[in-house]
Motif scaffolding. Sequence first.
Motif, PDB file in Angstrom:
ATOM      1  N   LEU A   1      -2.432   6.897   4.983  1.00 52.50           N
ATOM      2  CA  LEU A   1      -3.540   6.030   5.388  1.00 52.50           C
ATOM      3  C   LEU A   1      -3.904   6.276   6.846  1.00 52.50           C
TER       4      LEU A   1
ATOM      5  N   ILE B   1      -6.116   1.502  -3.445  1.00 56.07           N
ATOM      6  CA  ILE B   1      -5.271   2.624  -3.027  1.00 56.07           C
ATOM      7  C   ILE B   1      -5.471   3.828  -3.953  1.00 56.07           C
TER       8      ILE B   1
ATOM      9  N   ALA C   1       0.832  -1.200   0.000  1.00 62.17           N
ATOM     10  CA  ALA C   1       0.000   0.000   0.000  1.00 62.17           C
ATOM     11  C   ALA C   1       0.872   1.258   0.000  1.00 62.17           C
TER      12      ALA C   1
ATOM     13  N   LEU D   1     -11.867   3.377   0.507  1.00 58.42           N
ATOM     14  CA  LEU D   1     -11.145   2.313  -0.186  1.00 58.42           C
ATOM     15  C   LEU D   1     -12.021   1.480  -1.107  1.00 58.42           C
TER      16      LEU D   1
ATOM     17  N   LEU E   1       1.120   4.252  -2.819  1.00 56.52           N
ATOM     18  CA  LEU E   1       0.982   5.673  -2.485  1.00 56.52           C
ATOM     19  C   LEU E   1       2.114   6.490  -3.119  1.00 56.52           C
TER      20      LEU E   1
ATOM     21  N   GLU F   1      -4.045  -2.407  -5.425  1.00 59.67           N
ATOM     22  CA  GLU F   1      -3.579  -1.206  -6.129  1.00 59.67           C
ATOM     23  C   GLU F   1      -4.757  -0.322  -6.535  1.00 59.67           C
TER      24      GLU F   1
END
Length: 329
Positions: free
Chosen positions: A205, A229, A188, A246, A192, A226
Amino acid sequence: MSNFIAQAPASIKTFSLARRVAHFNIPVLLMGETGSGKECVAKYIHTTAFGENSTVPFIAINCAAIPESMLESTLFGYEKGAFTGAVNTLPGKFELANNGTLLLDEIGDMPLPLQAKLLRVLQERQVERLGSHRTINLSFRLMASTNKNLESEVAAGRFREDLFYRISVVPVTVPALRERVGDILPLADAFLKKYAHTIGKNICLAESAKAALLNYCWPGNVRQLENAIQRGMVLNQNGVIHASALGIPCNTQEETVDCPTAETPIHSLNASRQELQRHGRVAQYHYIADLMRKYQGNRSQIADCLGITPRALRYRLASMRKHGIEVCF
């Protein structure tokens, strides 16, 4: 492991095996669910063998994404005038991968007649373009990947036994994301950073989002993570991604009971692996059913969302019907 993320024990074991086989030019069969990262492992083997800055070619072809009528010419190449529409000479993937690596993705979907021709190329290490009688000597590292059980496909007569043994000298299993929970948050964070320049910098997050990521079963594996995110980055609030952004189920009894968490002991995960896989398939079926309703049965949009081909989606829908799951919309 350079740009490849492997912090969970299952991932470390997979990459350790991949690193060992990279030192030998032998066929490797990568097995795992769709979106689990099989091509990522293939690229790791390639870069370990040839070096990260090498210009040696890495050629990947998705055997399920190309129509059967075009797959042969794509692999073998063709001479000008070989067939209607062949207005130029074009080298095939075998030639393009010469002295490098060829990855045959979703090889379980390759038609039987083409399997026989592939076996001949692998045995003789030579190829002829369509419409030509000139043989071209080949030297490449072969890798193949599949989300199917090829031994079952062989038993059912859908995959050649001799080809199976030819491509699976060293089988490498890429575990599903739900079996390597320790990779979820590092992945994650990597996503980002990957999308920071295109979507927004300094996005992080929230703790609720991290908990939701860890407790979800991820039927779509790394590809679905993916996508989640990216969605969260677009819907962030003052630079913070909350769980609700999400697009995955949060705080439900079903999602938290059946999915492993970061605190789940490794021996418990191994003991319940088959049960976990069964729940993962069920979660995947329900996820696809939700998408069918959301997109009113538009298979192209659903396949894009899942990161698979429409042909692969048809197989999943057929499997769902076999398990008694019909989708109405």
